[in-house]
Design a protein around this motif. Sequence first.
Motif, PDB file in Angstrom:
ATOM      1  N   GLY A   2     -13.550  -9.337 -10.743  1.00 52.28           N
ATOM      2  CA  GLY A   2     -13.351  -7.933 -11.110  1.00 52.28           C
ATOM      3  C   GLY A   2     -11.933  -7.489 -10.833  1.00 52.28           C
ATOM      4  N   ASN A   3     -11.457  -6.548 -11.641  1.00 51.08           N
ATOM      5  CA  ASN A   3     -10.128  -5.981 -11.462  1.00 51.08           C
ATOM      6  C   ASN A   3     -10.284  -4.506 -11.115  1.00 51.08           C
ATOM      7  OD1 ASN A   3      -7.564  -4.940 -11.633  1.00 51.08           O
ATOM      8  ND2 ASN A   3      -7.194  -5.559 -13.737  1.00 51.08           N
ATOM      9  N   TRP A   4     -10.015  -4.160  -9.868  1.00 54.82           N
ATOM     10  CA  TRP A   4     -10.140  -2.774  -9.419  1.00 54.82           C
ATOM     11  C   TRP A   4      -8.802  -2.053  -9.397  1.00 54.82           C
ATOM     12  CZ3 TRP A   4     -12.925  -6.134  -5.721  1.00 54.82           C
ATOM     13  CH2 TRP A   4     -14.256  -6.289  -6.096  1.00 54.82           C
ATOM     14  N   SER A   5      -7.773  -2.677  -9.948  1.00 51.01           N
ATOM     15  CA  SER A   5      -6.462  -2.040  -9.983  1.00 51.01           C
ATOM     16  C   SER A   5      -6.333  -1.184 -11.250  1.00 51.01           C
ATOM     17  CB  SER A   5      -5.350  -3.093  -9.939  1.00 51.01           C
ATOM     18  OG  SER A   5      -5.229  -3.757 -11.182  1.00 51.01           O
ATOM     19  N   ASP A   6      -5.196  -0.526 -11.386  1.00 52.74           N
ATOM     20  CA  ASP A   6      -4.960   0.329 -12.553  1.00 52.74           C
ATOM     21  C   ASP A   6      -4.084  -0.356 -13.603  1.00 52.74           C
ATOM     22  OD1 ASP A   6      -2.602   0.299 -11.159  1.00 52.74           O
ATOM     23  OD2 ASP A   6      -2.367   2.478 -11.061  1.00 52.74           O
ATOM     24  N   ARG A   7      -3.940  -1.681 -13.501  1.00 54.02           N
ATOM     25  CA  ARG A   7      -3.151  -2.431 -14.472  1.00 54.02           C
ATOM     26  C   ARG A   7      -3.843  -3.751 -14.795  1.00 54.02           C
ATOM     27  NH1 ARG A   7      -0.749  -6.669 -12.101  1.00 54.02           N
ATOM     28  NH2 ARG A   7       1.354  -6.966 -12.683  1.00 54.02           N
ATOM     29  N   PRO A   8      -3.564  -4.324 -15.967  1.00 48.63           N
ATOM     30  CA  PRO A   8      -4.136  -5.631 -16.282  1.00 48.63           C
ATOM     31  C   PRO A   8      -3.662  -6.677 -15.271  1.00 48.63           C
ATOM     32  CG  PRO A   8      -3.132  -4.654 -18.237  1.00 48.63           C
ATOM     33  CD  PRO A   8      -2.737  -3.809 -17.062  1.00 48.63           C
ATOM     34  N   VAL A   9      -4.554  -7.592 -14.916  1.00 51.55           N
ATOM     35  CA  VAL A   9      -4.215  -8.681 -14.000  1.00 51.55           C
ATOM     36  C   VAL A   9      -4.440  -9.992 -14.743  1.00 51.55           C
ATOM     37  CG1 VAL A   9      -4.819  -9.855 -11.853  1.00 51.55           C
ATOM     38  CG2 VAL A   9      -4.776  -7.355 -11.935  1.00 51.55           C
ATOM     39  N   ARG A  10      -3.447 -10.833 -14.683  1.00 54.64           N
ATOM     40  CA  ARG A  10      -3.548 -12.135 -15.349  1.00 54.64           C
ATOM     41  C   ARG A  10      -3.895 -13.200 -14.316  1.00 54.64           C
ATOM     42  NH1 ARG A  10      -3.034 -14.230 -20.157  1.00 54.64           N
ATOM     43  NH2 ARG A  10      -1.752 -16.058 -20.539  1.00 54.64           N
ATOM     44  N   LEU A  11      -4.962 -13.944 -14.575  1.00 58.61           N
ATOM     45  CA  LEU A  11      -5.310 -15.111 -13.760  1.00 58.61           C
ATOM     46  C   LEU A  11      -4.558 -16.278 -14.376  1.00 58.61           C
ATOM     47  CD1 LEU A  11      -9.151 -14.555 -13.412  1.00 58.61           C
ATOM     48  CD2 LEU A  11      -7.342 -13.854 -11.837  1.00 58.61           C
ATOM     49  N   VAL A  12      -3.603 -16.828 -13.628  1.00 60.44           N
ATOM     50  CA  VAL A  12      -2.677 -17.793 -14.214  1.00 60.44           C
ATOM     51  C   VAL A  12      -2.944 -19.241 -13.806  1.00 60.44           C
ATOM     52  CG1 VAL A  12      -0.848 -16.113 -14.538  1.00 60.44           C
ATOM     53  CG2 VAL A  12      -0.985 -17.351 -12.383  1.00 60.44           C
ATOM     54  N   GLY A  13      -3.765 -19.459 -12.803  1.00 59.97           N
ATOM     55  CA  GLY A  13      -4.057 -20.820 -12.371  1.00 59.97           C
ATOM     56  C   GLY A  13      -5.167 -20.825 -11.358  1.00 59.97           C
ATOM     57  N   GLY A  14      -5.599 -22.017 -10.988  1.00 58.79           N
ATOM     58  CA  GLY A  14      -6.677 -22.108 -10.023  1.00 58.79           C
ATOM     59  C   GLY A  14      -6.837 -23.522  -9.495  1.00 58.79           C
ATOM     60  N   THR A  15      -7.860 -23.678  -8.680  1.00 55.22           N
ATOM     61  CA  THR A  15      -8.169 -24.969  -8.083  1.00 55.22           C
ATOM     62  C   THR A  15      -8.404 -26.008  -9.171  1.00 55.22           C
ATOM     63  OG1 THR A  15      -9.188 -23.890  -6.185  1.00 55.22           O
ATOM     64  CG2 THR A  15      -9.809 -26.177  -6.585  1.00 55.22           C
ATOM     65  N   SER A  16      -7.787 -27.156  -8.982  1.00 56.52           N
ATOM     66  CA  SER A  16      -8.021 -28.272  -9.884  1.00 56.52           C
ATOM     67  C   SER A  16      -7.790 -29.551  -9.096  1.00 56.52           C
ATOM     68  CB  SER A  16      -7.075 -28.207 -11.082  1.00 56.52           C
ATOM     69  OG  SER A  16      -7.332 -29.285 -11.946  1.00 56.52           O
ATOM     70  N   ASP A  17      -8.880 -30.126  -8.591  1.00 48.72           N
ATOM     71  CA  ASP A  17      -8.782 -31.386  -7.854  1.00 48.72           C
ATOM     72  C   ASP A  17     -10.003 -32.232  -8.180  1.00 48.72           C
ATOM     73  OD1 ASP A  17     -10.914 -30.524  -6.180  1.00 48.72           O
ATOM     74  OD2 ASP A  17      -9.512 -29.650  -4.751  1.00 48.72           O
ATOM     75  N   CYS A  18     -10.179 -33.301  -7.469  1.00 51.63           N
ATOM     76  CA  CYS A  18     -11.255 -34.235  -7.812  1.00 51.63           C
ATOM     77  C   CYS A  18     -12.648 -33.673  -7.536  1.00 51.63           C
ATOM     78  CB  CYS A  18     -11.061 -35.554  -7.087  1.00 51.63           C
ATOM     79  SG  CYS A  18     -11.048 -35.404  -5.301  1.00 51.63           S
ATOM     80  N   SER A  19     -12.777 -32.633  -6.693  1.00 47.91           N
ATOM     81  CA  SER A  19     -14.103 -32.130  -6.356  1.00 47.91           C
ATOM     82  C   SER A  19     -14.415 -30.768  -6.967  1.00 47.91           C
ATOM     83  CB  SER A  19     -14.270 -32.047  -4.837  1.00 47.91           C
ATOM     84  OG  SER A  19     -13.385 -31.086  -4.305  1.00 47.91           O
ATOM     85  N   CYS A  20     -13.399 -30.016  -7.387  1.00 42.15           N
ATOM     86  CA  CYS A  20     -13.651 -28.663  -7.875  1.00 42.15           C
ATOM     87  C   CYS A  20     -12.569 -28.272  -8.882  1.00 42.15           C
ATOM     88  CB  CYS A  20     -13.653 -27.697  -6.695  1.00 42.15           C
ATOM     89  SG  CYS A  20     -14.187 -26.041  -7.125  1.00 42.15           S
ATOM     90  N   THR A  21     -12.995 -27.725 -10.034  1.00 40.92           N
ATOM     91  CA  THR A  21     -12.053 -27.328 -11.079  1.00 40.92           C
ATOM     92  C   THR A  21     -12.402 -25.940 -11.594  1.00 40.92           C
ATOM     93  OG1 THR A  21     -11.811 -29.623 -11.764  1.00 40.92           O
ATOM     94  CG2 THR A  21     -11.092 -27.964 -13.325  1.00 40.92           C
ATOM     95  N   THR A  22     -11.374 -25.070 -11.726  1.00 38.35           N
ATOM     96  CA  THR A  22     -11.568 -23.733 -12.270  1.00 38.35           C
ATOM     97  C   THR A  22     -10.626 -23.432 -13.424  1.00 38.35           C
ATOM     98  OG1 THR A  22      -9.994 -22.783 -10.712  1.00 38.35           O
ATOM     99  CG2 THR A  22     -12.312 -22.748 -10.067  1.00 38.35           C
ATOM    100  N   THR A  23      -9.823 -24.371 -13.837  1.00 41.71           N
ATOM    101  CA  THR A  23      -8.728 -24.073 -14.754  1.00 41.71           C
ATOM    102  C   THR A  23      -9.091 -24.121 -16.238  1.00 41.71           C
ATOM    103  OG1 THR A  23      -8.029 -26.388 -14.637  1.00 41.71           O
ATOM    104  CG2 THR A  23      -6.955 -24.832 -13.134  1.00 41.71           C
ATOM    105  N   ASP A  24     -10.303 -24.490 -16.606  1.00 41.50           N
ATOM    106  CA  ASP A  24     -10.662 -24.616 -18.021  1.00 41.50           C
ATOM    107  C   ASP A  24     -10.532 -23.308 -18.791  1.00 41.50           C
ATOM    108  OD1 ASP A  24     -11.182 -27.273 -17.569  1.00 41.50           O
ATOM    109  OD2 ASP A  24     -13.353 -27.056 -17.579  1.00 41.50           O
ATOM    110  N   ASP A  25     -10.824 -22.174 -18.166  1.00 38.61           N
ATOM    111  CA  ASP A  25     -10.792 -20.874 -18.835  1.00 38.61           C
ATOM    112  C   ASP A  25      -9.468 -20.134 -18.637  1.00 38.61           C
ATOM    113  OD1 ASP A  25     -13.476 -21.175 -19.689  1.00 38.61           O
ATOM    114  OD2 ASP A  25     -14.171 -20.515 -17.731  1.00 38.61           O
ATOM    115  N   LEU A  26      -8.536 -20.727 -17.922  1.00 37.65           N
ATOM    116  CA  LEU A  26      -7.294 -20.042 -17.576  1.00 37.65           C
ATOM    117  C   LEU A  26      -6.147 -20.512 -18.469  1.00 37.65           C
ATOM    118  CD1 LEU A  26      -7.600 -20.269 -13.713  1.00 37.65           C
ATOM    119  CD2 LEU A  26      -8.359 -18.436 -15.207  1.00 37.65           C
TER     120      LEU A  26
END
Length: 86
Positions: free
Chosen positions: A11-35
């Motif tokens: 969720g974004n509770w700020s008053d401006r758009p927030v860009r998610l630019v990267g995330g965890t990407s290692d052998c056990s956990c990955t979040t970057t497919d949608d970023l």
Amino acid sequence: GDALEATAVVGNWSDRPVRLVGGTSDCSCTTTDDLPLTVLPGGEAAVRVRFRVPAAESRRLTRTVFLWTDHPGQQQVRFRVGCRVE
């Protein structure tokens, strides 16, 4: 050795758009497919989290997941994912 997939809602509770630019990407956990993606003010966005469960004896597993943002007040979002291996 299984791979589990879930969705984390950010969720974004700020008053401006927030860009998610990267995330965890290692052998056990990955979040970057949608970023990268942009979360509008007051809005939410779903991010897929893939979590690889190693072949092991019965136990609980947790991983810390990181998402990096372009927001100067919070450049990192951190949360935990986990499962129980039986």
